[in-house]
Design a protein around this motif. Structure first.
Motif, short mmCIF file in Angstrom:
data_model
loop_
_atom_site.label_atom_id
_atom_site.label_comp_id
_atom_site.label_asym_id
_atom_site.label_seq_id
_atom_site.Cartn_x
_atom_site.Cartn_y
_atom_site.Cartn_z
N LEU A 52 0.72 -1.13 0.03
CA LEU A 52 0.00 0.11 0.05
C LEU A 52 0.95 1.46 -0.08
O LEU A 52 1.55 1.36 0.68
N ARG A 53 0.64 2.05 -0.78
CA ARG A 53 1.11 3.57 -0.82
C ARG A 53 0.40 4.46 -0.02
O ARG A 53 -0.77 4.56 -0.47
N THR A 54 0.88 5.23 0.80
CA THR A 54 0.08 6.06 1.58
C THR A 54 0.84 7.55 1.40
O THR A 54 2.20 7.42 1.43
N LYS A 55 0.18 8.51 1.73
CA LYS A 55 0.95 9.85 1.89
C LYS A 55 0.10 10.78 2.74
O LYS A 55 -0.96 11.01 2.54
N PHE A 56 0.87 11.09 3.99
CA PHE A 56 0.13 11.80 4.76
C PHE A 56 -1.02 11.08 5.43
O PHE A 56 -2.07 11.53 5.63
N LEU A 57 -0.77 9.70 5.53
CA LEU A 57 -1.84 8.94 6.16
C LEU A 57 -3.02 8.58 5.15
O LEU A 57 -3.80 7.63 5.51
N VAL A 58 -2.96 8.84 3.86
CA VAL A 58 -3.85 8.74 2.89
C VAL A 58 -3.36 7.60 2.13
O VAL A 58 -2.49 7.55 1.41
N LYS A 59 -4.42 6.72 2.10
CA LYS A 59 -4.31 5.63 0.87
C LYS A 59 -4.51 6.28 -0.53
O LYS A 59 -5.45 6.87 -0.93
N VAL A 60 -3.30 6.02 -1.35
CA VAL A 60 -3.09 6.58 -2.61
C VAL A 60 -3.36 5.51 -3.55
O VAL A 60 -4.25 5.48 -4.52
N TYR A 61 -2.80 4.41 -3.71
CA TYR A 61 -3.00 3.19 -4.44
C TYR A 61 -2.09 1.95 -3.87
O TYR A 61 -1.30 1.99 -2.79
N THR A 62 -2.66 0.81 -4.37
CA THR A 62 -1.78 -0.35 -3.72
C THR A 62 -0.94 -0.93 -5.16
O THR A 62 -1.38 -0.54 -6.38
N LEU A 63 0.23 -1.46 -5.15
CA LEU A 63 1.00 -1.82 -6.06
C LEU A 63 1.52 -3.17 -6.12
O LEU A 63 1.98 -3.50 -4.91
N GLY A 64 1.41 -4.00 -7.05
CA GLY A 64 2.17 -5.34 -7.08
C GLY A 64 3.14 -5.33 -8.09
O GLY A 64 3.04 -4.62 -9.31
N LEU A 65 4.30 -6.30 -7.93
CA LEU A 65 5.25 -6.41 -9.00
C LEU A 65 5.25 -7.78 -9.54
O LEU A 65 5.41 -8.87 -8.52
N TYR A 66 5.39 -8.01 -10.63
CA TYR A 66 5.40 -9.24 -11.25
C TYR A 66 6.69 -9.59 -11.87
O TYR A 66 6.97 -8.64 -12.75
N VAL A 67 7.32 -10.93 -11.38
CA VAL A 67 8.54 -10.97 -12.08
C VAL A 67 8.59 -12.57 -12.62
O VAL A 67 7.69 -13.61 -12.12
N PRO A 68 9.40 -13.22 -13.25
CA PRO A 68 9.72 -14.64 -13.52
C PRO A 68 9.91 -15.39 -12.29
O PRO A 68 9.77 -16.76 -12.38
N GLN A 69 10.75 -14.97 -11.63
CA GLN A 69 11.25 -15.49 -10.28
C GLN A 69 11.20 -14.70 -9.18
O GLN A 69 11.67 -13.62 -9.08
N LYS A 70 10.62 -15.20 -8.24
CA LYS A 70 10.71 -14.23 -6.67
C LYS A 70 12.10 -14.15 -6.31
O LYS A 70 13.09 -14.97 -6.31
#
Length: 198
Positions: A52-70
């Motif tokens: 979760l991306r927050t700024k000044f305690l406000v939720k801005v967006y969620t982000l996921g990263l997809y890769v071939p191998q963890k």
């Protein structure tokens, strides 16, 4: 006082599952779901992590990263040579200028002046692409897909925006540093994506 502290601690642990939960097919972060696997250009990818991306305690967006191998190493994840994808779920409406400015600030904070100068055409193209899409609204999904030999492609709610952005892995890696670099836009988000603070 002791009861208050106990209540606060208990409350903290009760809140965590609402922020992050997982089953066999999806990971849920702040009520948004990320598939545990996907494909980009025919290549199987797995979800390395999401947060979760927050700024000044406000939720801005969620982000996921997809890769071939963890990997639990940010340094390793920044060594890009195969298809990958960044998936962003917007949690609030943001103007195109605000979103583009945030990307530019993240790029500047995590890449040298020489790299930024070299990649200026690609950075300008990304900015124009995002601004051309107008404001990003709550529940919009942005995907940034890297395909070797093609470049970085930007999608909004499944629709491709503009032309593919060149610059090869150098540009995509510079972009990825916004979240995984030495000065990430959100340290807790980096830790969630990587699974460590490395």
């Amino acid at each position: 006082m002791r009861k208050l502290l106990q209540a606060m601690i208990l409350g903290h642990f009760l809140i965590v599952p609402a922020i992050f939960a997982a089953d066999s097919d999806f990971v849920t972060v702040s009520d948004t779901k990320f598939a545990t696997s996907t494909k980009v250009n025919g290549t199987d990818l797995v979800l390395n992590g999401a947060g979760l991306r927050t700024k000044f305690l406000v939720k801005v967006y969620t982000l996921g990263l997809y890769v071939p191998q963890k990997s639990n190493s940010a340094k390793s994840l920044l060594q890009v040579s195969t298809p990958e994808m960044i998936e962003i779920h917007m949690l609030r409406t943001i103007s195109a200028d605000t979103f583009a400015d945030a990307l530019n600030e993240g790029l500047a904070a995590n890449n040298s002046k020489d790299v930024l100068a070299k990649l200026k055409p690609q950075i300008d193209q990304l900015e124009a692409t995002m601004k051309g899409a107008g404001k990003t609204k709550e529940n919009d999904v942005i995907r940034l897909s890297y395909i070797p030999g093609t470049g970085t492609q930007v999608f909004l709610n499944g629709a491709k925006l503009g032309d593919s952005i060149g610059g090869g892995a150098d540009f995509y890696s510079a972009l990825l540093k916004i979240w995984l670099g030495d000065n990430p836009i959100d340290k807790s988000l980096k830790d969630s994506i990587v699974g460590s603070s490395k």
